[in-house]
Design an enzyme around this catalytic site. Sequence first.
Site, short mmCIF file in Angstrom:
data_model
loop_
_atom_site.label_atom_id
_atom_site.label_comp_id
_atom_site.label_asym_id
_atom_site.label_seq_id
_atom_site.Cartn_x
_atom_site.Cartn_y
_atom_site.Cartn_z
N TRP A 1 0.81 -1.22 0.00
CA TRP A 1 0.00 0.00 0.00
C TRP A 1 0.84 1.26 0.00
O TRP A 1 0.54 2.22 -0.71
CB TRP A 1 -0.99 0.01 1.16
CG TRP A 1 -2.15 -0.92 0.91
CD1 TRP A 1 -2.48 -2.03 1.62
CD2 TRP A 1 -3.10 -0.84 -0.17
NE1 TRP A 1 -3.58 -2.63 1.07
CE2 TRP A 1 -3.98 -1.93 -0.03
CE3 TRP A 1 -3.29 0.05 -1.23
CZ2 TRP A 1 -5.04 -2.16 -0.92
CZ3 TRP A 1 -4.35 -0.17 -2.11
CH2 TRP A 1 -5.21 -1.26 -1.95
N ASP B 1 -1.30 6.55 6.48
CA ASP B 1 -2.45 5.75 6.07
C ASP B 1 -2.72 4.78 7.23
O ASP B 1 -1.90 3.92 7.53
CB ASP B 1 -2.09 4.99 4.79
CG ASP B 1 -3.19 4.04 4.32
OD1 ASP B 1 -4.19 3.86 5.05
OD2 ASP B 1 -3.04 3.49 3.21
N LYS C 1 -12.96 -1.16 7.24
CA LYS C 1 -12.33 -2.23 8.03
C LYS C 1 -12.77 -2.15 9.49
O LYS C 1 -13.37 -3.07 10.02
CB LYS C 1 -10.82 -2.17 7.90
CG LYS C 1 -10.39 -2.38 6.45
CD LYS C 1 -9.00 -1.91 6.20
CE LYS C 1 -8.72 -1.61 4.76
NZ LYS C 1 -8.99 -2.68 3.81
C1 LIG Z 1 -3.59 0.26 4.17
C2 LIG Z 1 -4.52 0.43 3.02
N1 LIG Z 1 -4.37 1.50 2.22
C3 LIG Z 1 -5.18 1.70 1.16
C4 LIG Z 1 -6.20 0.81 0.86
C5 LIG Z 1 -7.10 1.09 -0.29
O1 LIG Z 1 -8.25 1.65 0.21
P1 LIG Z 1 -9.53 2.01 -0.65
O2 LIG Z 1 -9.91 0.78 -1.39
O3 LIG Z 1 -10.50 2.42 0.40
O4 LIG Z 1 -9.20 3.12 -1.57
C6 LIG Z 1 -6.39 -0.30 1.66
C7 LIG Z 1 -7.47 -1.25 1.32
O5 LIG Z 1 -7.46 -2.41 1.65
C8 LIG Z 1 -5.52 -0.49 2.75
O6 LIG Z 1 -5.68 -1.56 3.55
#
Ligand SMILES: Cc1ncc(COP(=O)(O)O)c(C=O)c1O
Length: 376
Positions: free
Chosen positions: A108, A188, A212
């Site tokens: 991520w 994040d 989540k």
């Molecule tokens: C740590 C993290 N960042 C970003 C995301 C992506 O998030 P979104 O699908 O809400 O844009 C996720 C999704 O699983 C995640 O776990």
Amino acid sequence: MTSHQAPHRVFNFSPGPAALPTEVLEKAAAEMLDWRGMGVSVMEVSHRGKDFMEVAAKASHDFRSLLKIPEDYAVLFMQGGAIGENGIVPLNLMLPQGKANYLITGQWSARSAKEASRYGQVQIVANGADAKGRYQRLPTRSDWQIDPEGAYFHLCVNETIDGLAFDGLIDRGDAPFQAPAAMPVVADVSSTILSEALDVSQFGVLYGGAQKNIGPAGLTFVIVRKDLLGRAHPLCPSAFNYQIVAENDSMYNTPPTYSIYLAGLVFEWLIAQGGVESIAKVNAQKARLLYDTIDQTDFYYNLVEPAYRSKMNVCFFLRDETLNTQFLKESQASGLLALKGHRLVGGMRASIYNAMPLAGVEALVAFMKAFEKRYG
Ligand SMILES: Cc1ncc(COP(=O)(O)O)c(C=O)c1O
């Protein structure tokens, strides 16, 4: 169709959208057709009406009190998810420097850095990937290369795909990579929010998707220190401009009203559980039980260094990968849902957010032991 049987519910280990507390779903179901005696669902009323404004204000208030968010931070309810924030953060914060630091600790944060590079100069502080592209530890601090002129320092405290976590508190002061202490840290926190205490004052911005630990998908939360408002790029869409969203109490555009309502119910549920400190103890217990089970045998393994093992997303592998399909088939038949690891990593992953009770992890551990007996 009416049924007087208790609904069929399984233990859901989905990484997100993830399990919600049953009590929350029951309350939402009971209120679905006739909310507050109004004869309508909460989804069907104006976001500017008194009733919904009360819901949004209460949700924001409870979120603030659960996380002990200081007064000098704004809480924003937005849309676009964490992936949206990968672009929205640089649009709001990268000026005037036009550059920023990104620490890569997993899939991520790597993705965040890539998106940010569309908006300015991205300094990769360090990349924790090993030769096989796996993330198992935090990159060694002495190898970090911080651009002291970067507008901010971005990191991800819990890599949901790789099962790697750290507290996000970084000492930016030691030589030779001295960065100004004023450089805001942007984190994040999609997959750890409200799972354990967090010192908000150490961060400039915290953001994540709600799906989540907070509620259904469609809601993005942003916690931003107020002195960081007002720096957005002139081309930043108004609906994504933190200052404009803050000035309009997250109602500049129509917010995801049902997601905010459900988030509010989850906050009330969490307060009833004793708050973040109480749930953190249960979360630690769940993770310990699972990692202990994995470590006690050669049948299963986990590669992440113990100090960096996620308490929310426990990745594990079967030594004999040909058993993966059987493991997933039998676990699902035993009422244990969504244990398949992310396609980039393979193996298994048990996501055990706040709504997963200890009993769910106990059931998983019992299944893993029985499976090993059958096939080990
Ligand atoms: C740590 C993290 N960042 C970003 C995301 C992506 O998030 P979104 O699908 O809400 O844009 C996720 C999704 O699983 C995640 O776990």
